[in-house]
Design a protein around this motif. Structure first.
Motif, PDB file in Angstrom:
ATOM      1  N   ASN A   1       4.079   2.540  -6.828  1.00 54.09           N
ATOM      2  CA  ASN A   1       3.710   3.527  -5.812  1.00 54.09           C
ATOM      3  C   ASN A   1       2.505   4.320  -6.304  1.00 54.09           C
ATOM      4  O   ASN A   1       1.854   3.939  -7.277  1.00 54.09           O
ATOM      5  CB  ASN A   1       4.912   4.417  -5.478  1.00 54.09           C
ATOM      6  CG  ASN A   1       5.507   5.060  -6.713  1.00 54.09           C
ATOM      7  OD1 ASN A   1       4.797   5.270  -7.696  1.00 54.09           O
ATOM      8  ND2 ASN A   1       6.797   5.352  -6.677  1.00 54.09           N
TER       9      ASN A   1
ATOM     10  N   SER B   1      -1.349   5.943  -5.760  1.00 52.21           N
ATOM     11  CA  SER B   1      -2.559   5.396  -5.139  1.00 52.21           C
ATOM     12  C   SER B   1      -3.271   4.456  -6.110  1.00 52.21           C
ATOM     13  O   SER B   1      -2.965   4.401  -7.300  1.00 52.21           O
ATOM     14  CB  SER B   1      -3.495   6.534  -4.722  1.00 52.21           C
ATOM     15  OG  SER B   1      -3.790   7.340  -5.838  1.00 52.21           O
TER      16      SER B   1
ATOM     17  N   LYS C   1       4.202  -0.480  -2.985  1.00 48.13           N
ATOM     18  CA  LYS C   1       4.358   0.686  -2.107  1.00 48.13           C
ATOM     19  C   LYS C   1       3.221   1.647  -2.349  1.00 48.13           C
ATOM     20  O   LYS C   1       3.419   2.864  -2.387  1.00 48.13           O
ATOM     21  CB  LYS C   1       5.706   1.353  -2.382  1.00 48.13           C
ATOM     22  CG  LYS C   1       6.877   0.480  -1.941  1.00 48.13           C
ATOM     23  CD  LYS C   1       8.192   1.036  -2.393  1.00 48.13           C
ATOM     24  CE  LYS C   1       9.330   0.129  -1.917  1.00 48.13           C
ATOM     25  NZ  LYS C   1      10.585   0.416  -2.648  1.00 48.13           N
TER      26      LYS C   1
ATOM     27  N   THR D   1       0.190   4.021  -1.894  1.00 47.74           N
ATOM     28  CA  THR D   1      -0.179   4.948  -0.820  1.00 47.74           C
ATOM     29  C   THR D   1      -1.606   5.420  -1.039  1.00 47.74           C
ATOM     30  O   THR D   1      -2.307   4.941  -1.932  1.00 47.74           O
ATOM     31  CB  THR D   1       0.781   6.156  -0.818  1.00 47.74           C
ATOM     32  OG1 THR D   1       0.833   6.697  -2.135  1.00 47.74           O
ATOM     33  CG2 THR D   1       2.172   5.740  -0.378  1.00 47.74           C
TER      34      THR D   1
ATOM     35  N   ASN E   1       1.322  -2.875   1.733  1.00 46.95           N
ATOM     36  CA  ASN E   1       1.481  -1.626   1.025  1.00 46.95           C
ATOM     37  C   ASN E   1       1.599  -0.525   2.066  1.00 46.95           C
ATOM     38  O   ASN E   1       1.844  -0.802   3.247  1.00 46.95           O
ATOM     39  CB  ASN E   1       0.283  -1.388   0.094  1.00 46.95           C
ATOM     40  CG  ASN E   1       0.446  -2.134  -1.221  1.00 46.95           C
ATOM     41  OD1 ASN E   1       1.310  -1.800  -2.012  1.00 46.95           O
ATOM     42  ND2 ASN E   1      -0.369  -3.174  -1.427  1.00 46.95           N
ATOM     43  N   LEU E   2       1.438   0.711   1.635  1.00 50.12           N
ATOM     44  CA  LEU E   2       1.516   1.825   2.573  1.00 50.12           C
ATOM     45  C   LEU E   2       0.182   2.558   2.583  1.00 50.12           C
ATOM     46  O   LEU E   2       0.125   3.775   2.682  1.00 50.12           O
ATOM     47  CB  LEU E   2       2.652   2.774   2.147  1.00 50.12           C
ATOM     48  CG  LEU E   2       4.023   2.108   1.979  1.00 50.12           C
ATOM     49  CD1 LEU E   2       5.016   3.065   1.312  1.00 50.12           C
ATOM     50  CD2 LEU E   2       4.568   1.675   3.327  1.00 50.12           C
TER      51      LEU E   2
ATOM     52  N   THR F   1      -3.271   4.199   3.534  1.00 50.20           N
ATOM     53  CA  THR F   1      -3.732   4.924   4.724  1.00 50.20           C
ATOM     54  C   THR F   1      -5.234   5.109   4.644  1.00 50.20           C
ATOM     55  O   THR F   1      -5.896   4.568   3.758  1.00 50.20           O
ATOM     56  CB  THR F   1      -3.031   6.292   4.814  1.00 50.20           C
ATOM     57  OG1 THR F   1      -3.169   6.949   3.557  1.00 50.20           O
ATOM     58  CG2 THR F   1      -1.564   6.124   5.158  1.00 50.20           C
TER      59      THR F   1
ATOM     60  N   ASN G   1      -0.549  -2.542   6.408  1.00 49.63           N
ATOM     61  CA  ASN G   1      -0.713  -1.230   5.814  1.00 49.63           C
ATOM     62  C   ASN G   1      -0.753  -0.225   6.957  1.00 49.63           C
ATOM     63  O   ASN G   1      -0.319  -0.528   8.075  1.00 49.63           O
ATOM     64  CB  ASN G   1      -1.993  -1.174   4.975  1.00 49.63           C
ATOM     65  CG  ASN G   1      -1.766  -1.760   3.582  1.00 49.63           C
ATOM     66  OD1 ASN G   1      -1.080  -1.167   2.777  1.00 49.63           O
ATOM     67  ND2 ASN G   1      -2.332  -2.949   3.333  1.00 49.63           N
TER      68      ASN G   1
END
Lengths: 493, 829
Positions: free
Chosen positions: A199, A201, A221, A223, A242-243, A245, A266
């Motif tokens: 997780n 970035s 995961k 971010t 992934n997550l 943004t 994503n």
């Protein structure tokens, strides 16, 4: 063990070999010698070429290998007097000028039955810090090793900076953030962290690894947003699942060597940057299942090497497909523009992409008729135009209809029909093309709502349905009709 | 608020009802069964009865807890029909194994919904169409095995989005386009099998990004360009097979960094020298560089390859001498250096190769003697030195040689050594076109396994040994162009398997034996012997030298002529009497015509070692229990012969009226060799009926296929012919009407009753009417070819073993596709 020759080295090597050929008696084994910056002797390496006389593994490295093997539950290795001489699958060594062997590659995990890397004991494996005692290590691979005891990626791997070229920690059960120390691995060419539970970035420090050729961080995961990218030799960039943004950084366009970009699944937003036009080597671009907006950028047309483009599931806003967007993509074989809230007509330019094999435009709000030059898409094997608002004649020849069979999906449109004289009807399976009739006959009732709900995107069945199933199906349809009725009533209230 | 609750309720209701339909794996399995054809016998337990638990159905495996289907294994059940789209409903499937069936149609899109799928094996079927895009959605997929089907289209580059793909085997399909560079970027791919497709383009330098791959096979495609310069970086590869493409350029120097066990580059257009570094690739077990345009010498350092079993360098332009160092390759079994420009001596050091099985140095410019040391190669089975400039004598010591010895077209002198006759297992002896003198040792008659004997074009004198009558297996004897004298021993007429006999251009005299066997040999077999008299009417003896036959009186001639006439009349009368119209239901006839000893005429090698009595014994005089079928004209028996493939024996219902005509026809049929025709191996005209011997083919008869399972005929009736035609034809052929006509014509030719079938004349007329007036441009027609019944390979290691055994041919043009061969065959000559 990637070996890159400069021309000089190559010539030197050639000369050396020739000299050796002249000088050495042929019965004696010999090695091609070539020095590189690491001080190792590069040459054809095989178990057979290790001479028994005078060659041994560096003792410090040998101890380190014992530690690493113990840490993965491979205690048997400590019984081996010389790890390089009794080479097993998963270890590679190279000699230096003094005939001392150094470990250059270590691999662990049950990749397959054919590749017998040392397995990992999943109940107690960890990556030993002794790995930093291998100053010549170029490749490190752990595959499905630590999944039972989740642990972070050790920051000490950053100490392998001067030599490590390939780091693969695939499906390895790592947790926590990506250590910024990875940015110290300045010689890294391949970084593969696929499918861990990482997780946080993507560290900005990764930008220091300018020699990266493949970066795969998919299936984690992660971010935050994608940092600015400046990898001039990067070929593969996979950040899918992934997550992530934020928007796609315009700096992506500077990575001219890219052949694959996969950002699918994503939460990226914003438009596709215009700078993408610089990626003339790109073969595969997958941005599906994000939240991208804006019209399709016309610079897409400069991606002349593109073979597959997938933008499915981005509600780009109710825009039409720009008519010249795909103009230059002569090599395009797969184009997926499903579920994109696209409006307006299908541009005629799509019909000129004659290499297309797969074209999905389903679940949009496209209207008008299917361009007549779609009959030139002779290579098409999958065409989905279902769930739109298309009208008019289907311009496909019967050979195309026949070839695509159930992979031609035209249902749930406003009023498509086929030409009675084309012989279309004899090949057209009425089950797979409901709601489409002959243009000369009265149009069948469009049953959009019911069909849409009942098939829920998977399309109608093409197999014969038993009476039992028909019964179930009709009950089901009735239920749905009831549902829609209640829904309508509710909305009226 | 209430509105939302209602909605939620509805949503639940909908999902429940949906679930109740969807999660019933039993119903789904029954749907899948429906799209198969004729499966009641193999899937009999797949029934709809309430008591039936689908988890115990054949080939179905369920999860122990959830009872969802996790594996579907229906391999090798002879399933017909298509894969149902319903398979997508089985969301928890981990394994689909449908290999080795006869499934057709396309791979359904819906297979992409089986999102847990780890292994998909549809190999050895008849599946067509493109590889569906949806397969790229199977993120858990590790094994994708689609080989031996009829898939078309490109390899989708989106396959590179399957992160766990370990085995990708798409071999033996009709895939086209380039190999997408993207599939090389994979850390876990182990096996890439793309052989036998129509792939074009070049090999990318990216191929060495396959850091986990051990098997790389693109054999038999149409790849161009050169071998990537960085090929040495593919250090994980163990098998590298680039053979039978159109690769050009030189073999990169850095190939020496490979650690492969098999390196196959044969059948390309590679130029330049063989790089010496190959001598450092000590893991090599097979090195095949044959059939290229390689020049320069054979690097002596190849002698370092002490683990190599097969070294194929034939069919190049190699020069220089054979390095004596090759004698150090102690594991060598096959050494093929033929068809090059090699000169110098055959190094005696080759005698150190005690494991050597096959040595071929034919068609070079080698000089000197055949070294006696070669006799130390105690396992040598085949020796071929044909077409060199070798001198000296025929070597003595090859006692272990079994199959072929070809010493032809050299400058060998001296007599034929008696020792040759001690090589008891020899099947071919060819010493033709040398300068051998002396007489033929009579002990050659001891070579009872000999199939082919060629001593032609030498300086042999003396007689043909009577002992040749003992060569009971022999099929060819060529003694032409020598100085042999005396008679043709009548014992030779005992050689019933002999199909070719040539004694032309000798000094033979006397009568040619009059048996059946000898009358089949054309006059060409005997011409050039001034004293030889044949019994055929156009014998040169009768026409040109009637007066030379001083030993026979005119009365005798008259007697012989009269006798012959009488015999001829008898035969004519017997053979051509008005036939009985009804076909006999069995073979037990009244007295068969006139053959006293039933003979077995062998047309092809496969049956060479067998005689009529063997076959009768093995089938217990064609006992009923060996019957495998009844045809329109014959009963078919199966006979498993020792040491060779089983044969199908056709016993004809009716005897032919003209024996001669029958035999002629059979020999014509027997001489036809075509991949789509079952080969006639031999025939026998015996008291128990006229028997035809064919290769035994599995899978029953064509008639059953046409009328039973495929129901092609009923489709013709319902005007749905095109359903059964390959879809690719619709893409390449403009005039579908013509296709339809040809199809119908073909069906006419397969009518059950021979009388219903059109005559050949009618067939040619119909076909002629279809041909446009201008000859069409020759296009490769990719789908004229059905896939060969391939050897069924179960695991990848087996396949690897297969690849280690390359074909033993002299530069076959493997690049010409089967389709082209077919066209060639079909061309009017």
């Amino acid at each position: 063990m990637a070996l890159f020759f400069s021309l000089q080295n190559f010539v030197a090597l050639l000369v050396l070999v020739l000299i050796f050929l002249c000088l050495l008696p042929l019965a004696r084994p010999f090695t091609v010698i070539m020095s590189d910056s690491s001080g190792l002797v590069d040459g054809p390496q095989s178990g057979y070429s290790i001479n028994k006389n005078g060659i041994r593994t560096d003792p410090h490295e040998q101890e380190a290998v014992y530690d690493i093997m113990r840490a993965t539950g491979n205690n048997w290795a400590t019984d081996i007097p010389d790890v390089c001489r009794s080479r097993w699958h998963g270890i590679e060594c190279m000699p230096d000028k003094d005939n001392i062997y150094h470990i250059v590659s270590l691999s662990f995990g049950a990749l397959s039955d054919d590749t017998a890397f040392p397995p990992c004991d999943p109940t107690r494996s960890y990556i030993s810090p002794s790995i930093t005692k291998l100053p010549y290590l170029r490749t490190l691979l752990f595959y499905r090793c630590l999944s039972y005891i989740p642990q972070p990626i050790p920051a000490f791997l950053g100490k392998l900076g001067s030599t490590l070229q390939t780091l693969v920690l695939r499906e390895n059960g790592h947790v926590g953030p990506l250590p910024s120390e990875l940015g110290n691995l300045t010689h890294l060419r391949v970084l593969d962290l696929h499918k861990n539970n990482l997780n946080g970035s993507i560290p900005v420090s990764l930008g220091q690894v300018t020699g990266l050729r493949s970066l795969d961080l998919s299936g984690n995961k992660l971010t935050g947003s994608i940092p600015s990218l400046n990898f001039s030799v990067l070929n593969i960039l996979d950040l899918s699942q992934n997550l992530l943004t934020g928007s796609i950084p315009p700096s992506l366009g500077t990575c001219h060597s890219l052949i694959k970009i996969d950002f699918s699944r994503n939460r990226l937003n914003g438009p596709i940057p215009d700078s993408i036009s610089g990626l003339t080597n790109l073969m595969l671009l997958d941005l599906s299942y994000n939240r991208l907006s804006g019209p399709l950028p016309s610079p897409l047309r400069s991606l002349t090497s593109l073979q597959a483009l997938n933008l499915k599931g981005n509600s780009m806003g109710s825009n039409p497909i720009p008519s010249h967007c795909f103009e230059g993509l002569k090599g395009l074989m797969i184009l997926i523009l499903s579920n994109m809230n696209l409006h307006g007509p299908i541009p005629e330019s799509l019909g000129r992409l004659t290499n297309l094999r797969v074209l999905y435009l389903d679940n949009n709000y496209l209207n008008g008729s299917i361009p007549s030059n779609f009959q030139d898409l002779k290579n098409l094997s999958e065409l989905r135009l279902n769930d739109n608002r298309l009208t008019g004649r289907v311009p496909l020849g019967r050979d195309m209809v026949w070839r695509m069979r159930s992979k031609l999906r035209l249902y749930n449109n406003s009023g498509l029909c086929y030409n009675a004289n084309s012989g279309f009807e004899e090949d057209l399976d009425s089950w797979s093309h409901p709601g489409i009739g002959s243009c000369d006959m009265p149009k069948p009732e469009p049953a959009r709502t019911v069909r849409h709900l009942s098939t829920s995107g998977s399309g109608p069945r093409t197999f014969n349905v038993s009476s039992d199933a028909v019964f179930k199906f009709s009950v089901f349809v009735r239920l749905l009709q009831l549902t829609s009725f209640v829904l309508c009533t509710l909305t009226l209230m | 608020m209430a509105f939302r609750v209602e909605l939620l309720l509805l949503a639940i209701l909908v999902s429940l009802s949906f679930g109740s339909v969807d999660s019933d794996d039993g119903a789904t399995l029954l749907e899948i069964k429906k799209s198969f054809r004729d499966v009641d016998n193999v899937l009999y337990d797949w029934t709809n009865s309430p008591s039936s638990d689908y988890c115990v159905w054949r080939g179905v495996t369920c999860d122990n807890v959830t009872f969802s289907v996790v594996a579907l294994n229906l391999s090798g059940l002879n399933l017909d029909g298509e894969i149902s789209p319903a398979i997508g409903e089985l969301k928890f499937l981990l394994t689909i194994d449908l290999r080795e069936n006869r499934l057709s149609g396309q791979i359904p899109d819906e297979i992409g919904d089986c999102s847990s799928l780890k292994s998909l094996d549809l190999s050895f079927n008849e599946i067509d169409g493109d590889i569906p895009f949806s397969i790229s959605k199977l993120k858990q997929l590790e094994y994708l095995i689609l080989k031996n089907n009829q898939l078309i289209g490109p390899i989708p580059s989106t396959l590179s989005q399957i992160p766990n793909l370990k085995v990708l085997d798409l071999a033996q399909n009709n895939l086209s386009g380039e190999i997408p560079r993207l599939i090389y970027w994979n850390e876990v791919l182990q096996y890439l099998g793309l052989r036998g497709n129509n792939l074009v383009g070049t090999l990318s330098t990216d191929m060495c990004q396959l850091t986990g791959l051990w098997y790389f096979d693109v054999r038999n495609n149409s790849l161009t360009g050169s071998i990537p310069q960085n090929i040495g970086n593919c250090t994980a590869f163990q098998v590298l097979d680039l053979s039978y493409n159109q690769l050009t350029g030189e073999i990169p120097f850095n190939i020496g960094f490979l650690q492969v066990a098999t390196l196959s580059f044969q059948g390309n257009r590679l130029t330049g020298h063989i790089p010496s570094v190959i001598g450092l690739m000590q893991a090599l077990a097979v090195l095949d560089l044959s059939c290229n345009m390689l020049s320069g010498p054979i690097p002596p350092i190849l002698g370092n390859l002490t683990y190599t079993e097969k070294l194929y360098l034939h069919g190049n332009k190699l020069t220089g001498s054979i390095p004596p160092e090759l004698g150090n390759m102690t594991k060598l079994h096959y050494l093929e250096l033929n068809d090059n420009n090699l000169d110098g001596l055959i190094p005696p050091e080759l005698g150190k190769l005690t494991d050597l099985f096959d040595l071929n140095v034919a068609n070079n410019n080698l000089e000197g003697p055949i070294p006696d040391n070669l006799s130390s190669c105690t396992n040598l089975n085949s020796l071929n030195v044909h077409g060199n400039k070798l001198n000296g004598t025929v070597p003595l010591g090859f006692q272990r040689l079994e199959s072929m010895t070809n010493l032809s077209s050299n400058n060998l002198r001296g007599p034929i050594p008696i020792e040759l006759s001690r090589i008891g297992n020899l099947d071919t002896l060819d010493i033709s076109d040398n300068k051998i003198n002396g007489s033929i040792p009579s002990s050659l008659g001891d070579l009872e396994h000999l199939l082919k004997l060629n001593l032609s074009r030498n300086h042999l004198t003396g007689f043909i040994p009577v002992e040749f009558g003992n060569l009971r297996s022999v099929m060819e004897i060529d003694l032409s162009n020598n100085h042999l004298s005396g008679f043709i021993p009548p014992e030779l007429s005992q050689l019933q398997n002999m199909v070719s006999f040539n004694v032309s251009y000798n000094n033979l005299a006397g009568d040619i034996p009059t048996s059946n066997n000898f009358s089949r040999f054309s006059p060409d077999s005997f011409i050039g012997n001034p004293g030889l008299c044949g019994s055929w009417l156009s014998s040169p003896c009768h026409e040109y030298h009637p007066t030379e036959r001083v030993t026979i009186s005119k009365a005798a001639i008259l007697g012989i002529a009269l006798g012959a006439l009488v015999i001829l009349l008898v035969i004519l009368a017997a053979a051509c009497r008005p036939h009985t119209p009804a076909p006999f239901s069995d073979g037990s006839l009244d007295k068969p015509v006139s053959y006293s000893t039933p003979k077995l005429v062998i047309l092809h090698m496969n049956m060479a070692l067998h005689v009529y009595e063997d076959i009768m014994r093995m089938t217990e005089n064609l006992s009923e229990k060996y019957i495998i079928g009844y045809g329109a004209s014959s009963t078919v028996y199966k006979c498993v012969l020792k040491n060779c493939k089983p044969v199908a024996i056709k016993k004809l219902y009716s005897h032919y009226q003209c024996l001669k005509e029958f035999e002629t026809e059979l020999e014509t049929v027997g001489s036809i060799k075509h991949r789509n025709l079952v080969c006639l191996q031999g025939y026998s005209l015996s008291p128990s009926g006229n028997l035809l011997f064919y290769d035994y083919m599995e899978n029953g008869s064509l008639w059953d296929l046409l009328h039973g399972k495929f129901q092609i005929l009923s489709k013709t009736a319902s005007n749905a012919v095109m359903e059964t035609v390959d879809p690719e034809i619709t893409a390449t052929c403009k005039d579908l009407g013509a296709v339809k006509k040809v199809f119908q014509l073909a069906l006419l030719c397969t009518k059950r009753q021979p009388l219903d079938r059109p005559t050949m004349h009618e067939v040619t007329r119909v076909l002629g009417s279809l041909v446009p007036s201008t000859p069409p441009p020759k296009q490769p027609a990719p789908n004229l070819t059905a896939p060969l019944p391939s050897t069924k390979v179960s695991c990848y290691m087996d396949e690897y073993a297969n690849i280690k055994t390359p074909h033993m041919m002299n530069c076959p043009s493997m690049s010409t596709s089967d389709a082209q061969l077919f066209l060639k065959f079909g061309e009017p000559s």
